[in-house]
Design an enzyme around this catalytic site. Structure first.
Site, PDB file in Angstrom:
ATOM      1  CB  SER A 292      12.343  19.875   1.087  1.00 53.01           C
ATOM      2  OG  SER A 292      11.439  19.102   0.567  1.00 53.01           O
TER       3      SER A 292
ATOM      4  CG  HIS B 112       7.999  20.738  -2.385  1.00 53.55           C
ATOM      5  ND1 HIS B 112       7.701  21.039  -0.949  1.00 53.55           N
ATOM      6  CD2 HIS B 112       9.246  20.264  -2.336  1.00 53.55           C
ATOM      7  CE1 HIS B 112       8.662  20.534  -0.147  1.00 53.55           C
ATOM      8  NE2 HIS B 112       9.444  19.983  -0.906  1.00 53.55           N
TER       9      HIS B 112
END
Length: 314
Positions: A86, A190
């Protein structure tokens, strides 16, 4: 082969930056970054409580700063590959020379603000599923309207969606899942909930002048290695609204011949996954400067092994 990895949001804990600021020059360096991005990183990394550093706009630059600082403390090291989970991908882009430190911190500050703003539109969150069959779990999540936002490998998937959807998941776990653990994040990262942040990050990226990576850079979009700075930045932009495939990153590490993994501060999560998914690979988490000697020893051993292998091939 040594792989250097950087953790994502949720790895932060109150005060975790404190021991790193005791290293020579660290306070000045963090102070300069704080001035550049308009955020007191030292305060948040040493004095702020868990709720304060859970704020996306704070957590993300704090994690990148800690990752860069702890990696620098290792001294001269040339890993065989770098990767990040991430927001850790921005840290990895710094490791690879795609972005300089200030550019990385500036980008992640804008990323955090944009994602925090997107997260404020709807109450959302993320929860980790422990155990279970990935295919069964993904199908179950989709039935509940949730997104498998992180497919981490080693039997772990992170679900993301509205708080109501996550509450339903707690009551109706996929078959085989032992536990559902809420994560210390402030939104459904996400996923499509982050779409408003993509446009803002794309605008911020226009100000960057990325270099091509000088190290092998593994992207968590699909586990592929990426050879140009321009493509890495493009992937960093799109990543905020698309799933993280850390499972595919670990498959690539295996294909590249990984023998050791070091996770920069605040390490622990990614080496935990590696221990389960990559048996036989040595791992180390840089949690405090007390771990530096062991990390340097691991780096030296990996280097010796690589030299011996090269000699045998010759």
């Amino acid at each position: 082969m040594l792989v250097l990895v950087a953790p994502g949001q949720g790895a932060q804990t109150p005060g975790f930056l404190t021991p790193w600021l005791e290293l020579p020059g660290a306070t000045d360096r963090v102070g300069a970054w704080s001035d550049a991005i308009g955020l007191d990183l030292a305060h948040y990394g040493t004095q702020a409580d868990a709720d304060a550093i859970r704020d996306t706009a704070v957590a993300q630059p704090l994690l990148v700063a800690a990752g860069i600082l702890s990696a620098a403390a290792l001294g001269a090291v040339t890993p065989g590959a770098v990767a990040g989970h991430s927001v850790g991908e921005i840290t990895a882009a710094s490791f690879a020379g795609v972005l300089d430190d200030t550019a990385a911190l500036t980008l992640v500050r804008k990323r955090g603000l944009a994602m925090a703003e997107a997260a404020a539109i709807t109450e959302t969150g993320m929860s980790a599923l422990l155990g279970g069959d990935p295919e069964v779990s993904v199908a179950h999540l989709e039935k509940l309207g949730l997104t498998p936002a992180n497919v981490n490998g080693a039997g772990q998937i992170v679900a993301a969606g509205t708080l109501e959807q996550l509450a339903a998941l707690n009551e109706d776990k996929p078959e085989g899942v032992r536990k559902v653990v809420p994560l210390k994040v402030a939104g459904a990262f996400h996923t499509h909930h982050m779409a408003p942040a993509v446009d803002k990050l794309a605008e911020a990226a226009k100000e960057l002048v990325p270099a091509d990576p000088r190290l092998t850079y593994v992207s968590n979009k699909d586990g592929r290695t990426v050879a140009t700075g321009a493509e890495i930045v493009e992937r960093l932009v799109g990543q905020v609204a698309n799933p993280v495939r850390w499972d595919l990153c670990m498959e690539t590490f295996k294909e590249l011949g990984v023998t050791a993994i070091i996770e920069v501060s605040p390490g622990g999560t990614l080496v935990g996954l590696a221990k389960r998914a990559l048996p036989g690979v040595q791992t180390l988490a840089l949690k405090t400067p007390d771990d530096l000697d062991a990390a340097r020893a691991l780096i030296a051993a990996a280097s010796d092994s690589a030299a011996a292998a090269a000699g045998a091939e010759a």
